[in-house]
Write an enzyme that holds these catalytic residues in place. Structure first.
Site, PDB file in Angstrom:
ATOM      1  CG  HIS A 170      -1.839   1.185   1.265  1.00 21.99           C
ATOM      2  ND1 HIS A 170      -3.090   1.182   0.683  1.00 21.99           N
ATOM      3  CD2 HIS A 170      -1.689   2.425   1.813  1.00 21.99           C
ATOM      4  CE1 HIS A 170      -3.675   2.348   0.864  1.00 21.99           C
ATOM      5  NE2 HIS A 170      -2.853   3.119   1.555  1.00 21.99           N
ATOM      6  CB  CYS A 171       2.000   3.379  -2.582  1.00 22.39           C
ATOM      7  SG  CYS A 171       3.218   4.688  -2.845  1.00 22.39           S
ATOM      8  N   PRO A 172       1.097   5.223   0.336  1.00 19.95           N
ATOM      9  CG  PRO A 172       2.180   6.029   2.238  1.00 19.95           C
ATOM     10  CD  PRO A 172       2.087   4.829   1.357  1.00 19.95           C
TER      11      PRO A 172
END
Length: 369
Positions: A170-172
């Protein structure tokens, strides 16, 4: 006017009611895996704006340096054109893959119904649901949070509230989205473009800076400041993004995702059925059930057991292969998505033997304890 009377039984699915009753208050997605129902707040896009700003920030200084040094000082028209072409080609490709990462779903478990579908397609889906081709009774093949099947290499993202096919991480920084089966090539493409752009800008600025040190009276007094800043930024971005890119190149060559590489106990879901006996392990074993020695054994096995490693050629073809006529051009422009449906992957036959040996050692250690 008489009040509207509701039916006693209503089989229609009300998404708004479901989101209102959910603990996350409309932050989770539908069981089908489409994240269109997840709510994105304004602060989710702040890191994305920072990424865009960092990409565009060097360009004013770059244009000033190219015009002043290559055109005004050196008179190198061809070099100026080449630098402009290479720089903005890489910038265009970086933004193309960035748009793909933001706009495309990373990997829905269930694809939405197409526009031209008929009721016969729903009958096929019902038959598949009643008589599935796979055994979803295995804990690793069923998501208890989505209450839906979880295909191979699929993971549930607690931030997005949904399952993602072949989820990498998951890439913020990308509007708080996951990187999955349908966006991983675009993600690697984005890292590659940014790394090459940083290397190229740093090299051009460094060459001009060396000339300015050797010929201080022949250049503009403000140009070396821009050249120094560009060379420093190019070196920093090359080290940071380049190391991240090298890590993902290693993952592609060994056919691993980030989650599979950093989580050693994910091997437990690939173990064969444990033999019946007096041991106290679940099937498959759970991490809290393992002793200190058993956890060390799993961590050691995680270093050499790679269930999906088919050799670097097949691994790269599985991630970046194409079947369309202009597939290579599409890969070069924006990266695209991985081939296949993202639900089934060929296994390494040697890993099955190693996993069977690992399962036997875990059972033996549990019986000896």
């Amino acid at each position: 006017m008489a009040p509207r009377r509701l039916p006693l039984l209503n089989f229609e699915f009300d998404m708004q009611s479901r989101n209102a009753l959910s603990p996350a208050n409309s932050s989770s997605s539908s069981p089908g895996g489409d994240d269109r129902t997840s709510v994105k707040r304004w602060y989710h896009y702040v890191p994305l704006c920072v990424v865009v700003l960092l990409i565009l920030a060097p360009h004013p200084s770059l244009l000033f340096m190219l015009v002043d040094f290559h055109l005004m000082t050196m008179g190198q028209t061809y070099a100026f054109g080449i630098h402009i072409f290479v720089t903005y080609t890489l910038t265009f490709c970086a933004f193309s893959s960035l748009i793909v990462l933001i706009a495309r779903d990373p990997g829905p478990v269930t694809m939405p119904k197409p526009l031209g579908s008929t009721d016969a397609d729903d009958d096929l889906d019902l038959n598949e649901a009643l008589m599935p081709s796979e055994d979803y009774s295995h804990p690793s093949k069923w998501c208890r949070r989505c209450c839906a099947p979880k295909p191979e290499r699929t993971h549930h993202c607690t931030i997005c509230g949904r399952c993602v096919l072949k989820m990498d991480h998951h890439c913020p920084w990308l509007a708080s989205k996951c990187i999955g089966h349908r966006t991983y090539p675009a993600f690697v493409h984005f890292l590659t473009c940014i790394t090459f752009l940083a290397i190229y800008i740093g090299f051009v600025a460094g060459s001009a800076l060396i000339y300015a040190f050797n010929n201080p009276l022949a250049v503009n007094e403000y140009t070396p400041i821009h050249e120094m800043a560009l060379a420093f930024a190019g070196a920093v971005f090359t080290l940071v993004i380049g190391s991240f890119l090298c890590y993902h190149l290693y993952l592609i060559s060994t056919n691993q995702t980030t989650l599979e590489n950093v989580t050693p106990f994910i091997l437990l879901r690939y173990l064969p059925p444990l033999p019946l006996g007096s041991h106290g392990l679940s099937d498959p074993p759970l991490e809290p059930e393992l002793s200190y020695e058993q956890r060390g054994l799993v961590r050691e096995a995680h270093g050499y057991i790679r269930p999906y490693d088919l050799g670097w050629r097949k691994n790269w073809a599985q991630a970046f292969g194409w079947k369309r006529k202009y597939g290579l051009l599409f890969r070069l422009i924006c990266g695209g998505s991985s081939p296949g449906n993202g639900k089934s992957f060929p296994r390494n036959p040697k890993s099955d033997e190693l996993l069977a040996r690992l399962a036997k050692e875990l059972v033996d250690m549990d019986l000896d304890a």
